[in-house]
Design an enzyme around this catalytic site. Structure first.
Site, PDB file in Angstrom:
ATOM      1  N   GLY A 190      13.761 -58.537  38.367  1.00  0.00           N
ATOM      2  CA  GLY A 190      12.900 -59.674  38.649  1.00  0.00           C
ATOM      3  C   GLY A 190      11.861 -59.969  37.595  1.00  0.00           C
ATOM      4  CG  ASP A 191       8.122 -59.367  35.041  1.00  0.00           C
ATOM      5  OD1 ASP A 191       8.512 -60.036  34.063  1.00  0.00           O
ATOM      6  OD2 ASP A 191       6.940 -59.000  35.182  1.00  0.00           O
ATOM      7  CG  PHE A 192      15.146 -56.316  32.824  1.00  0.00           C
ATOM      8  CD1 PHE A 192      14.880 -55.011  33.208  1.00  0.00           C
ATOM      9  CD2 PHE A 192      16.152 -56.535  31.909  1.00  0.00           C
ATOM     10  CE1 PHE A 192      15.598 -53.943  32.690  1.00  0.00           C
ATOM     11  CE2 PHE A 192      16.891 -55.482  31.381  1.00  0.00           C
ATOM     12  CZ  PHE A 192      16.614 -54.183  31.763  1.00  0.00           C
ATOM     13  CG  ASN A 196       7.534 -54.773  33.550  1.00  0.00           C
ATOM     14  OD1 ASN A 196       6.422 -54.292  33.342  1.00  0.00           O
ATOM     15  ND2 ASN A 196       7.696 -56.009  33.989  1.00  0.00           N
TER      16      ASN A 196
END
Length: 280
Positions: A190-192, A196
């Protein structure tokens, strides 16, 4: 929240704390360090218990627990809660360094290859009960709300984006989403982006900041990482690294039109700094 942080420090053997500046979530992040100088836990703090950031923190807690049940390498939740002082989430530190670190030139290709392999493995994970739907059709109502509230225009203004307002761009997104459909679904971060993903030793990378994880078109993650590798914020990589990532992930798995769609979609979720109260 101070009492909660102290309890986590006692439980993990931490002897000092550091403020972490990396990240755009709007939460304050503390790194807890043990007597040998090793990070043992992280604590995210937000200053109210009912606002958007508090809801985001609760969503991240639930997703961490879901991904852990699936065997995805994410931080263990040590505790979470809310009181009059705000909300907090404590997690055990994962081993490794952020993929956004300034890796020596001779190691960068290996880092990119490992990220691509980790993405393929994540997207191949059996979704189980899959309680978090992040398909295009489920996300578009949230996009419309963000546009109507002015959040998107504020984020674009802060980022210096030029061009028409979000309300004028929204039909383009809706048309592309209708033409291409939801795609997937797969377990997705989702926020790759590079900060992260944690890379350690010879093992597989771990994932942090999973507050938007769920089942989604895997192109969302692929587009995020390719964009992160090309970003001026990560000058140690660049366009050649993004192309290497796409090659290593597998060009046969990638539809360029879907990548463009998810690049456009992500622009509607650029962060907007929260206003802070006195002393914040």
């Amino acid at each position: 929240m101070t009492d909660a942080v102290r309890a986590i420090e006692r439980a993990t053997g931490a002897v000092r704390r550091e403020t972490v500046g990396l990240g755009l979530s709007g939460a304050r992040v503390l790194r807890l360090i043990d007597a040998r100088g090793r990070p043992v836990a992280f604590v995210k703090l937000v200053d109210d218990a009912r606002g958007r950031l508090a809801r985001d923190l609760a969503a991240e807690t639930a997703r961490l627990e879901w991904l852990a049940r699936l065997g995805v390498p994410v931080p263990e939740v040590l505790g979470a809660g809310a009181d009059d002082g705000g909300s907090w989430l404590a997690t055990r530190a994962l081993p490794g360094r952020p993929a956004s670190d300034p890796w020596p030139e001779g190691e960068r290709d290996s880092v990119v290859d490992r990220i691509a392999r980790a993405a393929r493995e994540l997207h191949a994970t059996a979704a189980g009960d899959a309680p978090f739907d992040r398909s295009l059709s489920s996300v578009l109502p949230e996009v419309r709300e963000r546009v109507a509230s002015g959040l998107v225009d504020r984020s674009w203004e802060i980022a210096g984006r030029e061009g028409p307002p979000a309300a004028a761009v929204l039909p383009e997104l809706e048309s592309a989403a209708e033409a291409l459909g939801d795609g997937g679904p797969a377990v997705s971060h989702g926020d790759f982006c590079l900060p992260n993903v944690l890379v350690a030793g010879s093992g597989g990378p771990g994932f942090v900041d999973v507050g938007r994880a769920g089942t989604a078109d895997p192109h969302s993650d692929v587009a995020d990482m390719a964009r992160s590798l090309r970003s001026r914020m990560n000058p140690q990589f660049g366009p050649a690294s993004a192309e290497r990532f796409l090659d290593a992930y597998g060009r046969d798995r990638i539809d360029p039109e879907r990548l463009r769609l998810h690049d456009l979609l992500e622009s509607f979720f650029w962060p907007v700094p929260e206003a802070r109260g006195p002393g914040g």
